[in-house]
Scaffold this motif. Structure first.
Motif, PDB file in Angstrom:
ATOM      1  N   ALA A 144     -29.886  26.410  -3.126  1.00 15.39           N
ATOM      2  CA  ALA A 144     -28.958  27.538  -3.090  1.00 15.39           C
ATOM      3  C   ALA A 144     -29.692  28.336  -4.545  1.00 15.39           C
ATOM      4  CB  ALA A 144     -27.833  27.191  -3.073  1.00 15.39           C
ATOM      5  N   PHE A 147     -33.085  30.033  -4.339  1.00 17.97           N
ATOM      6  CA  PHE A 147     -32.875  31.466  -3.294  1.00 17.97           C
ATOM      7  C   PHE A 147     -32.225  32.675  -4.080  1.00 17.97           C
ATOM      8  CE2 PHE A 147     -30.492  33.942  -0.138  1.00 17.97           C
ATOM      9  CZ  PHE A 147     -32.017  34.451   0.531  1.00 17.97           C
ATOM     10  N   GLN A 198     -25.686  35.103   1.673  1.00 16.35           N
ATOM     11  CA  GLN A 198     -26.449  34.896   0.165  1.00 16.35           C
ATOM     12  C   GLN A 198     -27.298  35.707  -0.030  1.00 16.35           C
ATOM     13  OE1 GLN A 198     -24.444  32.633  -1.201  1.00 16.35           O
ATOM     14  NE2 GLN A 198     -23.916  31.227   0.436  1.00 16.35           N
ATOM     15  N   ARG A 212     -18.122  37.524  -4.722  1.00 13.16           N
ATOM     16  CA  ARG A 212     -18.870  36.741  -3.772  1.00 13.16           C
ATOM     17  C   ARG A 212     -18.057  36.278  -2.685  1.00 13.16           C
ATOM     18  NH1 ARG A 212     -23.667  34.023  -6.160  1.00 13.16           N
ATOM     19  NH2 ARG A 212     -24.704  35.579  -7.672  1.00 13.16           N
ATOM     20  N   SER A 213     -16.678  35.849  -3.027  1.00 16.86           N
ATOM     21  CA  SER A 213     -15.742  35.210  -1.979  1.00 16.86           C
ATOM     22  C   SER A 213     -15.528  36.456  -0.931  1.00 16.86           C
ATOM     23  CB  SER A 213     -14.804  34.454  -2.514  1.00 16.86           C
ATOM     24  OG  SER A 213     -14.012  35.427  -3.403  1.00 16.86           O
ATOM     25  N   SER A 219     -25.718  33.365   8.116  1.00 13.35           N
ATOM     26  CA  SER A 219     -26.082  32.296   7.205  1.00 13.35           C
ATOM     27  C   SER A 219     -27.289  31.072   7.865  1.00 13.35           C
ATOM     28  CB  SER A 219     -24.842  31.232   7.020  1.00 13.35           C
ATOM     29  OG  SER A 219     -24.187  30.977   7.945  1.00 13.35           O
ATOM     30  N   VAL A 220     -27.791  30.524   7.188  1.00 11.38           N
ATOM     31  CA  VAL A 220     -28.600  29.300   7.476  1.00 11.38           C
ATOM     32  C   VAL A 220     -27.726  28.205   7.349  1.00 11.38           C
ATOM     33  CG1 VAL A 220     -30.681  30.300   7.090  1.00 11.38           C
ATOM     34  CG2 VAL A 220     -29.856  28.896   5.283  1.00 11.38           C
ATOM     35  N   ALA A 222     -26.633  24.828   5.271  1.00 12.34           N
ATOM     36  CA  ALA A 222     -26.747  24.401   3.977  1.00 12.34           C
ATOM     37  C   ALA A 222     -26.633  22.852   4.021  1.00 12.34           C
ATOM     38  CB  ALA A 222     -26.173  25.014   3.184  1.00 12.34           C
ATOM     39  N   GLU A 223     -27.046  22.048   3.251  1.00 15.61           N
ATOM     40  CA  GLU A 223     -27.155  20.818   3.277  1.00 15.61           C
ATOM     41  C   GLU A 223     -26.819  20.226   1.709  1.00 15.61           C
ATOM     42  OE1 GLU A 223     -29.278  18.467   6.342  1.00 15.61           O
ATOM     43  OE2 GLU A 223     -29.748  17.358   4.497  1.00 15.61           O
ATOM     44  N   PHE A 224     -25.791  19.464   1.736  1.00 15.57           N
ATOM     45  CA  PHE A 224     -25.523  18.771   0.286  1.00 15.57           C
ATOM     46  C   PHE A 224     -26.503  17.529   0.224  1.00 15.57           C
ATOM     47  CE2 PHE A 224     -23.226  15.706  -2.258  1.00 15.57           C
ATOM     48  CZ  PHE A 224     -23.050  16.532  -3.478  1.00 15.57           C
ATOM     49  N   LYS A 230     -29.203  14.710  -9.205  1.00 14.04           N
ATOM     50  CA  LYS A 230     -28.337  15.951  -9.312  1.00 14.04           C
ATOM     51  C   LYS A 230     -28.053  16.501  -8.058  1.00 14.04           C
ATOM     52  CE  LYS A 230     -28.849  20.258 -12.185  1.00 14.04           C
ATOM     53  NZ  LYS A 230     -27.869  19.924 -12.868  1.00 14.04           N
ATOM     54  N   PRO A 231     -26.649  16.808  -7.820  1.00 20.79           N
ATOM     55  CA  PRO A 231     -26.160  17.005  -6.493  1.00 20.79           C
ATOM     56  C   PRO A 231     -26.846  18.786  -6.373  1.00 20.79           C
ATOM     57  CG  PRO A 231     -24.469  16.843  -8.074  1.00 20.79           C
ATOM     58  CD  PRO A 231     -25.472  16.597  -8.620  1.00 20.79           C
ATOM     59  N   LEU A 233     -27.443  21.957  -3.218  1.00 16.11           N
ATOM     60  CA  LEU A 233     -27.319  22.572  -1.896  1.00 16.11           C
ATOM     61  C   LEU A 233     -28.686  23.094  -1.594  1.00 16.11           C
ATOM     62  CD1 LEU A 233     -23.845  24.272  -2.397  1.00 16.11           C
ATOM     63  CD2 LEU A 233     -24.582  22.300  -0.952  1.00 16.11           C
ATOM     64  N   ARG A 235     -30.894  24.717   1.547  1.00 22.51           N
ATOM     65  CA  ARG A 235     -31.033  25.819   2.688  1.00 22.51           C
ATOM     66  C   ARG A 235     -31.914  25.321   3.643  1.00 22.51           C
ATOM     67  NH1 ARG A 235     -28.857  30.669   1.708  1.00 22.51           N
ATOM     68  NH2 ARG A 235     -30.425  31.744   2.784  1.00 22.51           N
ATOM     69  N   ASP A 240     -27.284  29.150  10.994  1.00 20.81           N
ATOM     70  CA  ASP A 240     -25.913  28.542  11.076  1.00 20.81           C
ATOM     71  C   ASP A 240     -24.965  29.542  11.943  1.00 20.81           C
ATOM     72  OD1 ASP A 240     -23.580  26.956  10.419  1.00 20.81           O
ATOM     73  OD2 ASP A 240     -23.022  28.560   9.016  1.00 20.81           O
TER      74      ASP A 240
ATOM     75  N   VAL B 250     -20.606  22.285   0.666  1.00 15.43           N
ATOM     76  CA  VAL B 250     -21.158  23.519   1.704  1.00 15.43           C
ATOM     77  C   VAL B 250     -20.185  24.648   2.072  1.00 15.43           C
ATOM     78  CG1 VAL B 250     -22.155  23.819   4.014  1.00 15.43           C
ATOM     79  CG2 VAL B 250     -22.748  21.780   2.653  1.00 15.43           C
ATOM     80  N   TYR B 253     -19.958  26.663  -0.830  1.00 18.59           N
ATOM     81  CA  TYR B 253     -21.209  27.684  -0.834  1.00 18.59           C
ATOM     82  C   TYR B 253     -20.950  28.746   0.184  1.00 18.59           C
ATOM     83  CZ  TYR B 253     -26.117  29.341  -0.502  1.00 18.59           C
ATOM     84  OH  TYR B 253     -27.397  29.515  -0.668  1.00 18.59           O
ATOM     85  N   HIS B 255     -17.960  29.968   1.576  1.00 16.37           N
ATOM     86  CA  HIS B 255     -16.802  30.785   1.528  1.00 16.37           C
ATOM     87  C   HIS B 255     -16.798  31.429  -0.133  1.00 16.37           C
ATOM     88  CE1 HIS B 255     -14.713  29.965   5.185  1.00 16.37           C
ATOM     89  NE2 HIS B 255     -15.587  28.843   5.634  1.00 16.37           N
ATOM     90  N   ILE B 256     -17.121  30.766  -1.158  1.00 19.03           N
ATOM     91  CA  ILE B 256     -17.058  31.230  -2.157  1.00 19.03           C
ATOM     92  C   ILE B 256     -18.324  31.810  -2.872  1.00 19.03           C
ATOM     93  CG2 ILE B 256     -15.889  30.777  -4.503  1.00 19.03           C
ATOM     94  CD1 ILE B 256     -14.487  28.455  -3.287  1.00 19.03           C
TER      95      ILE B 256
END
Lengths: 340, 340
Positions: A144, A147, A198, A212-213, A219-220, A222-224, A230-231, A233, A235, A240, B250, B253, B255-256
């Protein structure tokens, strides 16, 4: 209530000061008495102002509580220029060209081969499948954050061909005024676009004052994932949600959960959003921008390859939709134009 | 700028008045000097207040712009009671019982047969597949408006078994104070729950001051249809998104579109949301409610069938997560309790 404890002398001072402030600030107030200065006087502008006054009038029969004052705006062709091609499609094409050296297989694989050769006819002929492949190649397979950075850099460095300005400058001044006017009257303003959610978010706060909210788009998936501890996201190359046509009321339901009382679009793809908006109880307003100004912007509608406005033009009168005639209704189109 | 035109005498009057107002209002200010009166003094409360002060201090090294001040809260067990069973599951069970006469096939079909016979062991043994069937039967196959009405009526008429209060009254007073405190400091507060997005929305504004558009949860697929000439949204018997565990970042990402700087949960299912929050740059706060008060609420954690808090307890110290001990950290739990 606590002000009742105020001594009379203080109350008098407050009153006097309010009057003084009124005097001091009245020139400003006078200048701002027209909340929509770039909108020409006429039935369209009057209908908008009347609507806002009616739904905000405490005790009035059309009063709407603040939490229900939801206004949704399409983006491409409604808030910013979409002609001769949607900005995001140009971004996708540029990305493919930039990424081509890492994808030698594109030299022989359609629609990439055609795109890299500038053969737009073949790209177009590849249809939804081809376009999806181009979107996936340019919008997925990165985090994320990556991108976001790519989009931000692209928007900061590419200009609209006719106006020689950044795309984020090619936004409609009358709509900026309308957004601000609505917010000043307790509305929450949302973007509801077929464009990528996005892709839009990096620019909406600065350009439109929309956080932004409050941006809804396609959307495509997204995967955590945890990468190097390091966490992040990521694409994924999978669609989606397509927030267009009948997808717009669905996107509104998922993201806002309140039916809008005002919706503004510019194309047949906005009809379902506006039908859904108008089908609610009480006062509702549905509007379409009609691009009628070939000189100051562009003129296109029924047969356009972008922002096709055809059925909506035919059905507007019967449905009480307002067609905003850009040439007649907008005195000024862009913020960068000189004020009259 | 315009105030520069003000005559000196007016400026003096303004200053004098501000001082007077300060005097008049100072008693109020003194009463409100503790923004979190239901939180016991101690390291947890101090950490929260210090964090808010630091990220809002203009020019400070930890300053965060208002548009980045995003706080996300889980719902079940974090904002309202989830024990002995998630409210939404009880709603689903009740709906199945109510709808049974229209579904004679349920008499012989599991997990409905077991549910109608009160055989919860068999219902539980039906696993994710069985639960999904129950959710679909109770949450889909109606319009958005019909579902909204059903949920609203149910919440208005069913009470939590221990407290004999509506579920919407069994909300945590310390969290209401924290939400209000964050908003007063320019935060936008969101719910990020595994619960159904449209199940929560009818109650969040009144209960928590959180508008519908700031509620994120699990969803079924919705479809735009025109029924009898009227556009409606129909809830389809298909899962759209599970906003739990790795789904929470996710959902945030989508919604916000902004990584939170504060996240609050109460279960292992909130770990990914809090990891994602804490992995951002700058100051971040991650908190878990630990249900430790069997007398005033409930005590459960590692082996609980709802809100399991196990791994997060083990990993909290190493990750700098704050464990909020309900018994010690919360002086008052519910709004309906008398103030001390």
């Amino acid at each position: 209530m606590r002000i009742r404890k105020t001594k009379p002398v203080l109350a008098a001072a407050v009153s006097a000061l309010l009057v003084l402030f009124g005097l001091v600030f009245s020139p400003v107030h006078a200048n701002q008495s027209d909340p929509l200065p770039s909108w020409a006087e006429g039935p369209t502008k009057s209908a908008i102002i009347q609507f806002v006054q009616d739904v905000t009038k405490q005790g009035g029969s059309d009063y709407v509580r603040p939490e229900e004052r939801i206004a949704t705006f399409d983006n491409d062709g409604t808030l910013w220029v979409e002609y001769p091609m949607y900005t995001q499609v140009l971004f996708a094409f540029d990305r493919v060209k930039k990424l081509a050296p890492q994808h030698p297989e594109w030299k022989t694989k359609q629609p990439f081969k055609a795109l890299l050769a500038g053969d737009m006819k073949t790209v177009g002929a590849s249809g939804m499948k081809g376009v999806t492949e181009i979107i996936m190649a340019s919008h997925a397979g990165m985090t994320a954050a990556e991108f976001e950075k790519t989009v931000t850099n692209w928007l900061a460095t590419h200009k609209q061909p006719k106006f020689k300005r950044l795309y984020t400058e090619c936004i409609y001044q009358p709509q900026l005024e309308l957004l601000a006017y609505l917010r000043a009257n307790g509305f929450k303003t949302f973007i509801v676009s077929g464009g990528g959610i996005q892709f839009m978010r990096p620019m909406t706060l600065k350009a439109y004052g929309i956080p932004r909210s409050q941006v809804i788009g396609s959307s495509v998936v997204a995967e955590f994932q945890v990468k190097d501890g390091k966490p992040v996201l990521v694409r994924m190359p999978k669609i989606d949600f397509i927030n267009d046509k009948a997808g717009k009321p669905v996107g509104i339901y998922e993201h806002i959960g309140v039916r809008p009382i005002l919706a503004f679009g510019n194309a047949d793809a906005d009809m379902q959003m506006i039908e859904y908006t108008k089908a609610g109880e009480g006062r509702r307003l549905g509007l379409f921008v009609h691009h009628t100004d070939a000189k100051r912007e562009y003129a296109y509608d029924r047969k356009s390859h972008v922002g096709t406005l055809n059925k909506a033009l035919d059905q507007a009168a019967a449905n009480g939709w307002i067609i905003v005639d850009m040439k007649k209704d907008w005195k000024r189109i862009f913020p960068f134009e000189k004020e009259e």
